[in-house]
Design a protein around this motif. Structure first.
Motif, mmCIF file in Angstrom:
data_model
loop_
_atom_site.group_PDB
_atom_site.id
_atom_site.type_symbol
_atom_site.label_atom_id
_atom_site.label_comp_id
_atom_site.label_asym_id
_atom_site.label_seq_id
_atom_site.Cartn_x
_atom_site.Cartn_y
_atom_site.Cartn_z
ATOM 1 N N GLN A 298 5.682 4.350 -5.173
ATOM 2 C CA GLN A 298 6.878 3.676 -5.673
ATOM 3 C C GLN A 298 7.799 3.288 -4.523
ATOM 4 O OE1 GLN A 298 8.889 4.822 -9.257
ATOM 5 N NE2 GLN A 298 7.234 6.222 -9.768
ATOM 6 N N GLU A 299 7.929 4.176 -3.544
ATOM 7 C CA GLU A 299 8.758 3.860 -2.384
ATOM 8 C C GLU A 299 8.165 2.679 -1.614
ATOM 9 O OE1 GLU A 299 10.427 5.975 1.652
ATOM 10 O OE2 GLU A 299 9.925 7.248 -0.053
ATOM 11 N N ALA A 300 6.856 2.704 -1.408
ATOM 12 C CA ALA A 300 6.174 1.594 -0.734
ATOM 13 C C ALA A 300 6.331 0.309 -1.543
ATOM 14 C CB ALA A 300 4.699 1.921 -0.532
ATOM 15 N N ALA A 301 6.281 0.419 -2.860
ATOM 16 C CA ALA A 301 6.437 -0.752 -3.717
ATOM 17 C C ALA A 301 7.825 -1.357 -3.573
ATOM 18 C CB ALA A 301 6.158 -0.389 -5.174
ATOM 19 N N LEU A 302 8.847 -0.515 -3.461
ATOM 20 C CA LEU A 302 10.216 -1.027 -3.266
ATOM 21 C C LEU A 302 10.326 -1.813 -1.970
ATOM 22 C CD1 LEU A 302 12.409 1.996 -4.418
ATOM 23 C CD2 LEU A 302 12.218 -0.237 -5.528
ATOM 24 N N VAL A 303 9.777 -1.271 -0.900
ATOM 25 C CA VAL A 303 9.805 -1.951 0.394
ATOM 26 C C VAL A 303 9.018 -3.260 0.315
ATOM 27 C CG1 VAL A 303 9.118 -1.769 2.822
ATOM 28 C CG2 VAL A 303 10.140 0.200 1.669
ATOM 29 N N ALA A 304 7.847 -3.209 -0.309
ATOM 30 C CA ALA A 304 7.010 -4.402 -0.433
ATOM 31 C C ALA A 304 7.718 -5.475 -1.248
ATOM 32 C CB ALA A 304 5.668 -4.040 -1.069
ATOM 33 N N ARG A 305 8.369 -5.074 -2.333
ATOM 34 C CA ARG A 305 9.074 -6.048 -3.166
ATOM 35 C C ARG A 305 10.232 -6.696 -2.424
ATOM 36 N NH1 ARG A 305 9.053 -3.254 -9.162
ATOM 37 N NH2 ARG A 305 6.802 -3.416 -9.426
ATOM 38 N N ALA A 306 10.953 -5.921 -1.623
ATOM 39 C CA ALA A 306 12.051 -6.490 -0.841
ATOM 40 C C ALA A 306 11.518 -7.512 0.167
ATOM 41 C CB ALA A 306 12.818 -5.379 -0.122
ATOM 42 N N ALA A 307 10.424 -7.168 0.844
ATOM 43 C CA ALA A 307 9.820 -8.096 1.803
ATOM 44 C C ALA A 307 9.292 -9.343 1.102
ATOM 45 C CB ALA A 307 8.697 -7.403 2.570
ATOM 46 N N LEU A 308 8.644 -9.144 -0.047
ATOM 47 C CA LEU A 308 8.137 -10.285 -0.808
ATOM 48 C C LEU A 308 9.250 -11.212 -1.243
ATOM 49 C CD1 LEU A 308 5.409 -8.594 -3.025
ATOM 50 C CD2 LEU A 308 5.043 -10.447 -1.385
ATOM 51 N N SER A 309 10.362 -10.654 -1.661
ATOM 52 C CA SER A 309 11.487 -11.479 -2.106
ATOM 53 C C SER A 309 11.995 -12.359 -0.976
ATOM 54 C CB SER A 309 12.612 -10.602 -2.649
ATOM 55 O OG SER A 309 12.196 -9.984 -3.839
ATOM 56 N N ILE B 229 0.503 -4.003 -2.937
ATOM 57 C CA ILE B 229 1.276 -2.766 -2.734
ATOM 58 C C ILE B 229 2.409 -2.687 -3.745
ATOM 59 C CG2 ILE B 229 2.825 -1.561 -1.133
ATOM 60 C CD1 ILE B 229 1.057 -2.794 1.151
ATOM 61 N N ALA B 230 3.091 -3.791 -3.993
ATOM 62 C CA ALA B 230 4.226 -3.816 -4.923
ATOM 63 C C ALA B 230 3.802 -3.478 -6.343
ATOM 64 C CB ALA B 230 4.910 -5.184 -4.892
ATOM 65 N N ALA B 231 2.565 -3.771 -6.698
ATOM 66 C CA ALA B 231 2.075 -3.503 -8.053
ATOM 67 C C ALA B 231 1.607 -2.063 -8.237
ATOM 68 C CB ALA B 231 0.930 -4.455 -8.376
ATOM 69 N N ASN B 232 1.445 -1.327 -7.162
ATOM 70 C CA ASN B 232 0.910 0.040 -7.230
ATOM 71 C C ASN B 232 2.063 1.039 -7.263
ATOM 72 O OD1 ASN B 232 -0.545 2.365 -7.099
ATOM 73 N ND2 ASN B 232 -1.436 1.966 -5.092
ATOM 74 N N THR B 233 2.303 1.631 -8.410
ATOM 75 C CA THR B 233 3.401 2.594 -8.563
ATOM 76 C C THR B 233 2.898 3.895 -9.182
ATOM 77 O OG1 THR B 233 3.982 1.657 -10.710
ATOM 78 C CG2 THR B 233 5.133 0.776 -8.775
ATOM 79 N N CYS B 234 1.737 4.355 -8.760
ATOM 80 C CA CYS B 234 1.115 5.528 -9.384
ATOM 81 C C CYS B 234 1.806 6.850 -9.044
ATOM 82 C CB CYS B 234 -0.359 5.595 -9.011
ATOM 83 S SG CYS B 234 -0.649 5.831 -7.242
ATOM 84 N N CYS B 235 2.512 6.911 -7.920
ATOM 85 C CA CYS B 235 3.157 8.162 -7.523
ATOM 86 C C CYS B 235 4.466 7.842 -6.801
ATOM 87 C CB CYS B 235 2.233 8.985 -6.619
ATOM 88 S SG CYS B 235 1.853 8.169 -5.057
ATOM 89 N N ASP B 236 5.222 8.865 -6.470
ATOM 90 C CA ASP B 236 6.508 8.651 -5.806
ATOM 91 C C ASP B 236 6.353 7.906 -4.480
ATOM 92 O OD1 ASP B 236 7.820 9.870 -7.876
ATOM 93 O OD2 ASP B 236 8.079 11.794 -6.854
ATOM 94 N N GLY B 237 5.357 8.272 -3.687
ATOM 95 C CA GLY B 237 5.116 7.590 -2.413
ATOM 96 C C GLY B 237 4.785 6.130 -2.609
#
Length: 127
Positions: A93-104, A83-91
């Motif tokens: 990108q938002e999911a990617a931000l959340v996923a990256r925070a959880a992954l961190s 999910i964090a690697a998928n930034t094809c659209c605004d939605g």
């Protein structure tokens, strides 16, 4: 997650459960004792069953879940990385931000890289 995978591979294979007779002892499926939460130096009590013992039983139940929780966490990490690697659209990108925070947070606990250091998000509008 490399550290968590290594620990899981080196540990007594799960699933684990609490002992049928002593709920403060954690055992593997083959009956091997894994751990105990009972303080054997403090087995004599004024009452046979008290709040402290209930806590030790709860601790044992939590510990018994460890192999399954670790395996589930590894699977969740893989899904969040996708999910964090998928930034094809605004939605996305938002999911990617959340996923990256959880992954961190997950990787800080399990010995992985901080995902926020990698693959910056593109700005909305294509730049």
């Amino acid at each position: 997650m490399t550290d968590l995978r290594k620990i899981l591979d080196e540990a007594t294979p799960g699933p684990w459960k609490t002992h049928l007779v002593d709920d403060t002892t954690i055992i593997a499926t083959d009956g091997t004792d894994v751990a105990t939460t009972c303080d054997s130096a403090n087995v004599e009590r004024s009452d046979a069953y008290n709040v402290e013992y209930e806590r030790m039983e709860a601790d044992a139940r939590l510990i018994a879940l460890t192999p399954q929780l670790a395996a589930a966490l590894i699977k969740a990490e893989e899904a969040l990385a996708s999910i964090a690697a998928n930034t094809c659209c605004d939605g996305c990108q938002e999911a990617a931000l959340v996923a990256r925070a959880a992954l961190s947070e997950m990787r800080a606990l399990t010995g992985g890289d901080d995902v926020r250091q990698h693959a910056p998000l593109r700005r909305a509008g294509g730049s």
